[in-house]
Design an enzyme around this catalytic site. Structure first.
Site, PDB file in Angstrom:
ATOM      1  N   HIS A  53     110.874   6.478 -91.761  1.00  0.00           N
ATOM      2  CA  HIS A  53     110.550   5.976 -90.657  1.00  0.00           C
ATOM      3  C   HIS A  53     111.378   4.459 -90.307  1.00  0.00           C
ATOM      4  O   HIS A  53     111.413   4.051 -89.260  1.00  0.00           O
ATOM      5  CB  HIS A  53     108.839   5.706 -91.074  1.00  0.00           C
ATOM      6  CG  HIS A  53     108.213   5.270 -89.969  1.00  0.00           C
ATOM      7  ND1 HIS A  53     107.875   5.929 -88.842  1.00  0.00           N
ATOM      8  CD2 HIS A  53     107.654   3.781 -89.562  1.00  0.00           C
ATOM      9  CE1 HIS A  53     107.126   5.407 -87.841  1.00  0.00           C
ATOM     10  NE2 HIS A  53     106.887   4.173 -88.527  1.00  0.00           N
ATOM     11  N   HIS A 100     102.777   7.686 -83.603  1.00  0.00           N
ATOM     12  CA  HIS A 100     101.920   7.450 -84.726  1.00  0.00           C
ATOM     13  C   HIS A 100     101.153   8.925 -85.021  1.00  0.00           C
ATOM     14  O   HIS A 100      99.819   9.042 -84.888  1.00  0.00           O
ATOM     15  CB  HIS A 100     100.797   6.312 -84.079  1.00  0.00           C
ATOM     16  CG  HIS A 100     100.541   5.270 -85.187  1.00  0.00           C
ATOM     17  ND1 HIS A 100      99.385   4.868 -85.334  1.00  0.00           N
ATOM     18  CD2 HIS A 100     101.394   4.685 -86.088  1.00  0.00           C
ATOM     19  CE1 HIS A 100      99.610   3.897 -86.472  1.00  0.00           C
ATOM     20  NE2 HIS A 100     100.839   3.825 -86.711  1.00  0.00           N
TER      21      HIS A 100
END
Length: 749
Positions: A53, A100
């Protein structure tokens, strides 16, 4: 170097590093950087910064192949929190899209809400005032109770955060397919405006300058959120709810105003949002970029929970926080501004010489790390994984659509397509969003959202787009189509495409078939961006989007930015006047591979993605913009899901009042009628032009070497007639289109 001994912590071993998501090789690399065994806090720092990430370790080698520069770009891709595009008159657009997904799978309301909050902070940390938000969503079948729960709460989370913050949510897209049932995709995009001289940078420099944390206090929410986003969804994912942040849009609104005021007053040397990996990411990235170090005292960090460890403080992803670097002489003014907005502003350290970030807590030095060793483009690991063409492609591409029977009723087939959740009106979603706050949104336009820029005659055209079914069937071509269609959509509103941001949603990169999909899609995106002149300003990669049952379709979402130079060029997608001629720009060859029509009949994505000639696509878009610039067309509507028939029907009922059309279908001597009507050939736009202008439209089409054919005329009676095949009441068709999703959500009997 020995750190001070304090309370007993778990012995940091290779096994503990594995539990933190690091590999054995990465653990050994960390030991080389440190020259010793790491502390528990240092292990946490490396584990989040070297997670997929934050580090893009499995994707950056491919991302560097994308076109990332252009004459309008004010910063290179990845250089700042968001892309920055010059639109003239001293103004720039900051825009970005991020995912998300994993948080939204386990806590849909807060996952979606904080996704919006995070992307908004990326925009205003650059000094830009957010003027619009968009989203791109994927869910499973709406017949499933859990899917409806996820869908309902994701939409509510997006709406509540954006509405309370005061930014209009102006557009987006949503698709439904079984592959997203357990792993929904929630991609949030934000757009802001900034004057060139007010652009802020995410940098730490100037020895002795103060490091300040402003905004909300720090809690345990979101700890290891970056690591959570770098692993697959599993049965244990619900136990990771503490990794989902909790948002407060009202605090974020105060933070916006205080931040922009401080930037406007010239009080900030550097600023970065505390998003993924929190204080760890912001401190190390700002230090590495500024070629300076930081000395941090965590005893000074405002906490909202007792007995938090240095590990927890450094990794917390509590929302609505920023890290500032300010000169000592500006400290009193910063305090006054944030106090005025009822926000905390606490000095927690200072900028120092060298490259080291040191972390002190309760009399101990808990971390002493090289910033360069942690960040993308420096010490963070970079991999290119094994890639192998998937076996499924041979099976799905073997499908022959000619084996399917033609529909008994073409009118009923069209109604079914219009009522498909992938095509039907998304009013159920956007009625929950305040799309008109700040009063800049242009309503009733069409293929893309249009937002006026106050004080100018300019408008922005904004679109998120990706048909993941195409990418599944042909990753390179599908990604080309995603870029081309996003550009085509903004062109249909009268805008020139300028640049893109992207959110690349894929499965596990350690799976060679998934990595092949990723590589092919990135290459396809680059192909299209180079030919269409839309460089990539940045974005987000989200891997590990899969559950124990299945991986999601490869879904490279494109966020497209277009510029309309003058209000007169804003063009709608719906037919306006009876008697207007209807003209199709582009070829109609009946390509049905990967179409919604085939999927409705078979329940599967079958065939190959539609073909696309990117040079032809560019000529088509240039033609459309010339026609709009010469005021030769009253409407322009892209042909996409559902094909020509759906585009014609939508053009009849999307306006304030339903109209009809009488249409003639060419090519029936060469192709099946259902393929011509419902095929999803690329590079097609349906335009309407006032009577007598059709000849000029055809002349200019020939000049641009674009196929064009007269289809028919707009008529006042709300009936769509297609040459003996379809006779449809467009008012009733519009109802089927508008009521489909509310009915699926149980709001209609």
């Amino acid at each position: 170097m020995n750190l001070a001994v304090g309370t007993v912590e778990p012995l940091v071993t290779a096994e503990l590093a594995l539990e933190h998501g690091l590999t054995k090789e990465e653990y050994e690399k960390m030991l080389l950087f440190l020259g010793r065994t790491p502390t528990h806090t240092e292990l946490g720092i490396y584990s989040v910064m070297w997670s997929e990430h934050c580090s893009y370790k499995n994707s950056i080698s491919m991302l560097k192949t994308l076109p990332r520069s252009g004459k309008r770009l004010l910063v290179s891709a990845g250089e700042e929190n968001a892309g920055l595009v010059d639109i003239g008159d001293g103004l720039a657009v900051a825009f970005k899209i991020e995912s998300h997904n994993h948080p939204s799978a386990v806590e849909p309301y807060q996952g979606a809400a904080t996704g919006v909050g995070g992307i908004l902070r990326d925009i205003f940390t650059m000094g830009a005032r957010p003027i619009a938000a968009l989203n791109s969503l994927r869910f499973g079948n709406l017949q499933d109770d859990r899917v409806r729960y996820l869908f309902k709460n994701v939409v509510k989370g997006i709406g509540d955060y954006g509405n309370c913050f005061g930014v209009p949510t102006v557009g987006g897209e949503v698709y439904f397919d079984n592959c997203y049932a357990n792993n929904p995709l929630v991609n949030a995009m934000a757009v802001g405006i900034v004057e060139h001289h007010l652009v802020a940078r995410a940098v730490a420099k100037g020895i002795g300058n103060l490091v300040m944390i402003v905004g909300s206090s720090t809690g345990r929410d979101g700890i290891h959120g970056a690591t959570f986003a770098s692993e697959e969804i599993s049965e244990e994912s619900d136990t990771r709810r503490p990794s989902v942040q909790v948002g407060d849009p009202f605090t974020e609104k105060l933070l916006l105003e205080a931040t922009l005021e401080a930037i406007r007053e010239g009080l900030i040397v550097g600023i970065q949002d505390m998003g993924a990996a929190g204080l760890t990411c912001s401190s190390t990235e700002m230090s590495a970029k500024g070629k300076h170090g930081m000395k941090l005292n965590l005893d000074l960090v405002p906490l909202r929970e007792n007995e938090m460890t240095s590990y927890e403080i450094m990794l917390s992803e509590s929302q609505e926080r920023m890290l500032l670097v300010v000169r000592p002489e500006n400290h009193p003014k910063i305090l006054n501004i944030f106090e005025k907005w009822d926000l905390s502003a606490i000095t927690i350290g200072e900028v120092v010489a060298g490259d080291t970030v040191t972390v002190h807590h309760r009399g101990r030095r808990e971390a002493d790390v090289s910033a360069k060793s942690l960040v993308l483009g420096e010490g963070a690991p970079v991999y290119e994984r094994e890639a192998r063409e998937p076996e499924y492609l041979r099976i799905v591409r073997d499908f022959d659509p000619r084996t399917l029977a033609e529909p008994e009723s073409y009118s009923e087939a069209l109604i079914r397509l219009l009522a498909s959740p992938n095509i039907a009106s998304k009013h159920w979603i956007y009625r929950q969003y305040d799309s008109m706050v700040r009063t800049n949104t242009v309503a009733h336009v069409g293929d893309a959202a249009v937002v006026r820029l106050k004080g100018t005659r300019k408008s922005l055209s904004l679109k998120t787009d990706c048909n993941a079914r195409y990418v599944y069937l042909n990753p390179r071509r599908g990604a080309q189509i995603a870029v081309a269609e996003a550009a085509r959509n903004v062109v249909c509103t009268g805008a020139k495409p300028l640049a893109i941001t992207n959110c690349l949603n894929f499965g596990n990169p350690y799976n060679p078939e998934v990595y092949w999909q990723f590589k092919e899609a990135v290459m396809g995106m680059g192909d299209a961006c180079r030919i269409l002149g839309t460089p990539v300003t940045g974005g987000n990669v989200s891997f590990y989007n899969e559950s124990p049952e299945t991986s999601v379709f490869p879904t490279p979402v494109i966020g497209m930015l277009g510029l309309i130079e003058s209000d007169e060029r804003i063009t709608s997608s719906y037919f306006r006047e009876p008697g207007d001629e209807i003209i199709l720009l582009g070829r109609n060859d009946g390509e049905v591979g990967g179409s919604e029509y085939i999927c409705q009949i078979t329940g599967k994505a079958l065939g190959d993605a539609p073909s696309i000639d990117l040079v032809y696509e560019k000529r088509l878009q240039d033609l459309c913009l010339e026609l709009i610039g010469r005021t030769l067309v009253r409407s322009a509507h892209d042909c996409s899901e559902g094909g020509l028939a759906v585009a014609l029907a939508e053009a009849c009922f999307l306006g304030p009042d339903a109209v009809g059309a009488r249409v003639y279908l060419n090519g029936r001597d060469r192709h099946r009628s259902d393929f011509l009507l419902f095929g999803e050939d690329q590079s097609r736009i349906v335009v309407s032009t006032k009577p007598g202008s059709g000849d000029e439209v055809l002349r200019l089409s020939a000049k641009h070497e674009i196929d064009a054919q007269r289809l028919g005329v707009v008529q006042k009676d709300p009936i769509l007639e297609i040459e003996g095949l379809i006779s449809l009441d467009t008012i009733q068709a519009g109802q089927a289109y508008r009521l489909s999703i509310p009915r699926a959500m149980g709001e209609l009997e």
